[in-house]
Write a protein that holds these residues in place. Structure first.
Motif, short mmCIF file in Angstrom:
data_model
loop_
_atom_site.label_atom_id
_atom_site.label_comp_id
_atom_site.label_asym_id
_atom_site.label_seq_id
_atom_site.Cartn_x
_atom_site.Cartn_y
_atom_site.Cartn_z
N SER A 37 0.83 -1.21 0.00
CA SER A 37 0.00 0.00 0.00
C SER A 37 0.86 1.26 0.00
O SER A 37 0.53 2.25 -0.66
CB SER A 37 -0.93 -0.01 1.22
OG SER A 37 -1.80 -1.11 1.18
N VAL A 40 2.18 1.71 -3.54
CA VAL A 40 1.11 2.20 -4.41
C VAL A 40 0.82 3.67 -4.14
O VAL A 40 0.65 4.48 -5.07
CB VAL A 40 -0.16 1.35 -4.22
CG1 VAL A 40 -1.35 1.98 -4.94
CG2 VAL A 40 0.06 -0.06 -4.73
N ALA A 41 0.77 4.04 -2.85
CA ALA A 41 0.51 5.43 -2.51
C ALA A 41 1.60 6.34 -3.05
O ALA A 41 1.32 7.43 -3.59
CB ALA A 41 0.39 5.58 -1.00
N CYS A 44 1.20 6.76 -6.80
CA CYS A 44 0.02 7.58 -7.13
C CYS A 44 0.30 9.05 -6.88
O CYS A 44 -0.11 9.92 -7.68
CB CYS A 44 -1.18 7.11 -6.33
SG CYS A 44 -1.84 5.50 -6.83
N PHE A 45 0.95 9.38 -5.78
CA PHE A 45 1.22 10.78 -5.48
C PHE A 45 2.21 11.39 -6.47
O PHE A 45 2.15 12.58 -6.76
CB PHE A 45 1.75 10.92 -4.05
CG PHE A 45 0.71 10.66 -2.99
CD1 PHE A 45 -0.60 11.10 -3.17
CD2 PHE A 45 1.03 9.98 -1.83
CE1 PHE A 45 -1.56 10.85 -2.20
CE2 PHE A 45 0.08 9.74 -0.87
CZ PHE A 45 -1.22 10.17 -1.05
N ARG A 47 2.32 10.79 -9.65
CA ARG A 47 1.64 11.10 -10.91
C ARG A 47 1.00 12.48 -10.89
O ARG A 47 0.92 13.15 -11.91
CB ARG A 47 0.60 10.03 -11.23
CG ARG A 47 1.21 8.64 -11.45
CD ARG A 47 0.13 7.63 -11.79
NE ARG A 47 -0.44 7.89 -13.10
CZ ARG A 47 0.00 7.35 -14.22
NH1 ARG A 47 1.06 6.55 -14.18
NH2 ARG A 47 -0.57 7.62 -15.36
N TRP A 51 -7.37 11.95 -9.86
CA TRP A 51 -7.78 10.58 -9.56
C TRP A 51 -6.64 9.80 -8.92
O TRP A 51 -6.87 8.95 -8.05
CB TRP A 51 -8.24 9.88 -10.84
CG TRP A 51 -7.13 9.66 -11.84
CD1 TRP A 51 -6.75 10.45 -12.87
CD2 TRP A 51 -6.24 8.52 -11.85
NE1 TRP A 51 -5.69 9.92 -13.55
CE2 TRP A 51 -5.36 8.72 -12.95
CE3 TRP A 51 -6.09 7.37 -11.07
CZ2 TRP A 51 -4.34 7.82 -13.27
CZ3 TRP A 51 -5.09 6.48 -11.40
CH2 TRP A 51 -4.23 6.69 -12.49
N SER A 52 -5.41 10.11 -9.33
CA SER A 52 -4.26 9.41 -8.78
C SER A 52 -4.05 9.78 -7.31
O SER A 52 -3.69 8.93 -6.49
CB SER A 52 -3.02 9.76 -9.59
OG SER A 52 -1.89 9.07 -9.09
N SER A 53 -4.29 11.04 -6.97
CA SER A 53 -4.16 11.46 -5.59
C SER A 53 -5.19 10.76 -4.71
O SER A 53 -4.87 10.32 -3.60
CB SER A 53 -4.31 12.98 -5.49
OG SER A 53 -4.23 13.40 -4.14
N ARG A 54 -6.42 10.64 -5.23
CA ARG A 54 -7.45 9.94 -4.44
C ARG A 54 -7.08 8.47 -4.23
O ARG A 54 -7.26 7.92 -3.14
CB ARG A 54 -8.79 10.05 -5.15
CG ARG A 54 -9.34 11.46 -5.24
CD ARG A 54 -10.77 11.45 -5.72
NE ARG A 54 -11.27 12.80 -5.95
CZ ARG A 54 -11.30 13.41 -7.13
NH1 ARG A 54 -10.88 12.76 -8.21
NH2 ARG A 54 -11.75 14.64 -7.26
N ALA A 55 -6.55 7.84 -5.26
CA ALA A 55 -6.11 6.46 -5.13
C ALA A 55 -4.97 6.33 -4.13
O ALA A 55 -4.89 5.36 -3.37
CB ALA A 55 -5.69 5.91 -6.49
N GLY A 56 -4.08 7.32 -4.11
CA GLY A 56 -2.98 7.30 -3.16
C GLY A 56 -3.47 7.38 -1.73
O GLY A 56 -2.99 6.65 -0.85
#
Length: 839
Positions: A37, A40-41, A44-45, A47, A51-56
């Motif tokens: 996790s 992945v975070a 994502c950050f 990018r 949407w990538s920030s929310r996924a992070g």
């Protein structure tokens, strides 16, 4: 940090629902999940897209949940390793240690926590904290002061609580308090008070709390609301009377009894203002302190410090901890020149509370406290008030007209500000009421409809008048403290008088059954939907999500079937029998003379099950373990009929008649039918009752009426199903069993048997048992009861016949569904198991 602490809290809650603690394989999986996790975070950050920030942040939430789960599991494992071996239960053990917390005194004796320093038992990890009772037999127990050291001879048992649907889990409460054994002082005459006292800040605070309680008791003595004054002063609620508890539950004001976050926040704000006022006037003593440290910082730090002192006096309950952490975080942020968002403050308080106590989530106070503050923050987020200055009037003239216009504008401004404050207060009250209603149903099986009105004046009355009077009494020396405590009591008299007027009509309280997880989740969605900022789509549809909570589907058995629930009430008997549209309670368990099971277990279970009316209350005989809880049942729910095997002089007849119940002596030959289910009394015979109470206990036979629904027409070649029969045998013994056998053996045939007299050796004779031929037998017995029920030989007699057995001391409550060619048994401790059970 909001995502981190919220995820941590989710992990802690997840752990407390587990039937067993995680093993090494699961812990390794959680570690891998945390690492994945985090990776992945990070990706994502990097990018940078929305949407990538929310996924992070979602990945951060998952990682924090895994950490919270593992942390709570580690804390649980380190606490559970301290336990009393089963072979040491009931044996005399000499322990040395000190009194922890505040002892609770009553007419029966004193109950207290005992921190063990040494024990004469060769147990590697002897429990560190015991919950003991010092029973007042020939002489009252001595005054036990917090921190005083004693050597006591005790008899202990492993932590064990009654396990029932809809009733608080007592074993979880013991674990949260780190109590790993309970018992009593066995030889009071051999108790020795040792020299010296325990040290530590906790002992000092408990000594202050004990001294304050003694001062209040000396002033108010037997005053009716003395317990509330004590609760507001030191957070100890054991002295609050049952009448006051009932009144406050009916009006939704129970939260005011404890030192809540609201009280601590108000008093901390008052202390901060006073400190700032004094700091500004330091010039009068020749100092210029405001030039060194700004007044605002002094006020903030003083308020947080006073909140800490007040929370300590409250015993650091969950609402007090939440307020203390929030005040401390706000103060630290202000002193550091940073303004922390309210949601971040709440998230930090949530995480710090669970770091200190992962078992806080099993208490109602945790959910009520944090959800109330969260609802206020969320509900007010879209309603910020912006102060606007009126534009300058270019036509401003000199003279009286200008003065009059300015006065009118000032009045309009003050009126507008007052209306704004009223609207803001109403909006806060609305948010709290809406948010806490589902939790109130979940924990207390009711919604006080007058709660918003009652709290509208009770909250300011207690916060502005009663609490300052109590605090003044704590701070002032004698004799001025007595004046303050008496003033607080008089103010409470006025408050309770107003609450009684509001709670008079029966419609003011809406009883509801305890909701399942889906109904509660649906209501939670409705709360968020309803409190969402203005402009949220379809807000008018939010109340529809409450329908599963407010109008639940009927859980009653089908026509022609019945449900039998044998409650776990300790040593005693209480069985709830439900048909499609009727409910019967067979015995009510012990009362105040023993375990208070009637008000502590039976009534809460009925309320949680949505049973507000008993069509019949059967009290089999006069023994207190069967009849003692009947007054609490008569007070807690509506009873239409009392059918009992009691002598004419028993006070229950008068009590039931005063409550409007029909009273009938139970006698053999009485029969009735409810919803296709037949009921018949087999014993005692009509006429005067003779012999000891066990000899004239009511015996009830319940049958599904040949297994066919009453409305069903039998087809010519249809095979008639065999009826399902239950026999509730009370405390009959061998002579009555022989009498019943000589009358009608066929009437005794039953698939379900409530074992006579809790399985004593004077009952359950072999001919009687063979004539019944049960498939299921239920023993209602207390854990390690002093009668040693069930008798080993009798229990083996049942096992030898291959009967499916349920014991309340091992299985908790038992629920049997009997219907159309259907018979099932559910044991509560099996289907609702948690990792602390039998540990």
């Amino acid at each position: 940090m909001r995502a981190v602490w919220c995820g941590f809290a989710l992990g802690v809650v997840w752990l407390q629902q587990q039937a067993a603690l995680p093993g090494w394989a699961l812990l390794l999986g959680l570690s891998a999940g945390v690492c994945a996790s985090i990776v992945v975070a990070r990706l994502c950050f990097l990018r940078g897209a929305a949407w990538s920030s929310r996924a992070g942040w979602l990945a951060v939430l998952v990682a924090a949940a895994c950490v919270g789960f593992a942390y709570a599991g580690w804390r649980a494992q380190t606490r559970l390793v301290f336990e009393l071996p089963r072979e040491w239960e009931g044996r005399d053990i000499v322990v040395s240690g000190w009194i922890k917390g505040l002892p609770t005194r009553s007419a029966d004796g004193v109950r207290f926590l005992f921190s063990v320093e040494a024990a004469d038992a060769p147990v590697e990890r002897f429990p560190r904290t015991l919950q003991l009772s010092w029973i007042a037999d020939d002489a009252p127990p001595p005054m036990l002061e917090p921190g005083s050291r004693w050597r006591l001879s005790v008899r202990l048992k492993r932590p064990h609580g009654n396990a029932n649907w809809g009733v608080r889990d007592a074993e979880a409460v013991l674990l949260a308090r780190d109590v790993r054994a309970t018992g009593y002082v066995n030889l009071p005459l051999l108790a020795v008070q040792l020299q010296g006292k325990a040290g530590g800040i906790g002992v000092i605070v408990d000594g202050w709390r004990s001294a304050i309680r003694d001062r209040i008791a000396a002033v108010l003595a037997d005053a009716p609301h003395m317990g509330i004054v004590v609760a507001l002063a030191i957070g100890a609620q054991d002295a609050v009377s049952a009448v006051d508890w009932q009144l406050m539950r009916r009006t939704g004001t129970s939260h005011l009894v404890a030192i809540s976050g609201l009280h601590i926040g108000f008093v901390a704000g008052l202390a901060g203002w006073l400190a700032g006022w004094l700091w500004r006037r330091s010039c009068f003593i020749g100092r210029n302190w405001p030039l060194l440290v700004p007044v605002q910082k002094v006020s903030m730090a003083s308020g947080a410090l006073f909140a800490a002192v007040h929370a300590a006096l409250a015993g650091f309950n969950v609402p007090a901890q939440r307020t203390l952490w929030m005040a401390g975080i706000v103060a630290l942020g202000y002193l550091g020149g940073r303004r922390v968002a309210p949601s971040v403050v709440l998230a930090w308080a949530l995480g710090l509370v669970l770091l200190a106590d992962p078992w806080a989530v099993v208490s109602a106070g945790f959910w009520l406290s944090f959800c109330a503050v969260g609802a206020i923050l969320f509900g007010m987020s879209g309603h910020a008030r912006v102060a606007q200055n009126p534009p300058p009037d270019a036509r401003e003239d000199e003279g009286e007209r200008v003065f009059a216009r300015r006065c009118a504008e000032a009045l309009r401004a003050q009126g507008g500000a007052l209306i704004g404050r009223v609207r803001s207060g109403a909006r806060v009250q609305f948010a709290v009421t809406i948010a806490l209603a589902p939790l109130t149903v979940c924990f207390f099986s009711q919604i006080p409809l007058i709660g918003p009105v009652a709290n509208a004046f009770a909250i300011p009355w207690v916060s502005v008048f009663v609490t300052p009077a109590v605090i003044a009494g704590v701070a002032l020396p004698a004799p001025f403290d007595a004046l303050a405590f008496r003033l607080a009591h008089q103010l409470l008299e006025c408050l309770t008088a107003g609450l009684k007027l509001l709670s008079g009509p029966s419609w003011t309280l809406w009883p509801l059954p305890q909701p399942d997880a889906w109904a509660l989740a649906s209501a939670a969605v409705g709360v968020v939907w309803c409190l969402a900022p203005a402009g949220w789509p379809l807000r008018w549809a939010a109340p529809l999500t409450w329908l599963p909570l407010l109008a639940p589907a009927s859980a009653a058995p089908a026509e022609g079937a019945f449900r039998l629930t044998a409650l776990d009430i300790g040593q005693g008997s209480s069985i709830v029998v439900e048909t499609a549209h009727h409910t019967l309670l067979f015995d009510a368990g012990p009362g105040p003379e023993s375990t208070h099971a009637g008000e502590r277990i039976v009534v809460p279970y009925l309320q949680a099950a949505g049973i507000g009316v008993l069509d019949s209350l059967i009290i089999s005989h006069a023994d207190s373990d069967h009849s003692g809880g009947a007054p609490a049942v008569l007070e807690g729910v509506e009873v239409r009929q009392l059918l009992a095997g009691l002598p004419p002089t028993n006070l229950l007849w008068q009590t039931a008649s005063a409550k409007g119940a029909q009273t009938v002596r139970c006698a053999a030959g009485q029969r009735w039918q409810w919803d296709g289910v037949d009921f018949a009394i087999l014993w005692p015979d009509p006429g005067p009752l003779q012999g000891k109470p066990n000899a004239h206990g009511c015996v009830l036979r319940i049958s599904t009426a040949s297994g066919l629904h009453a409305q069903t027409q039998v087809q010519p070649h249809a095979k008639e199903r065999k009826p399902v029969v239950a026999l509730l045998a009370a405390d009959i013994e061998a002579p009555v069993e022989r009498t019943l056998l000589t009358r009608d053996r066929a009437a005794l045939r039953a698939q379900i048997l409530l074992v006579p007299h809790h399985g004593s050796k004077t009952s359950s004779t072999e001919p009687f048992l063979d004539s019944i031929g049960p498939s299921i037998a239920v023993f209602q017995v207390g854990y390690r009861n002093r009668f040693h029920h069930p008798y080993a030989g009798v229990y083996e007699r049942y096992k030898a016949r291959g009967i499916e057995l349920s014991r309340s001391d091992d299985d908790g409550a038992a629920r049997i569904e009997a219907g159309d060619a259907m018979l099932s048994l559910e044991r509560y401790r099996q289907t609702h198991r948690h990792y602390w059970v039998d540990r």
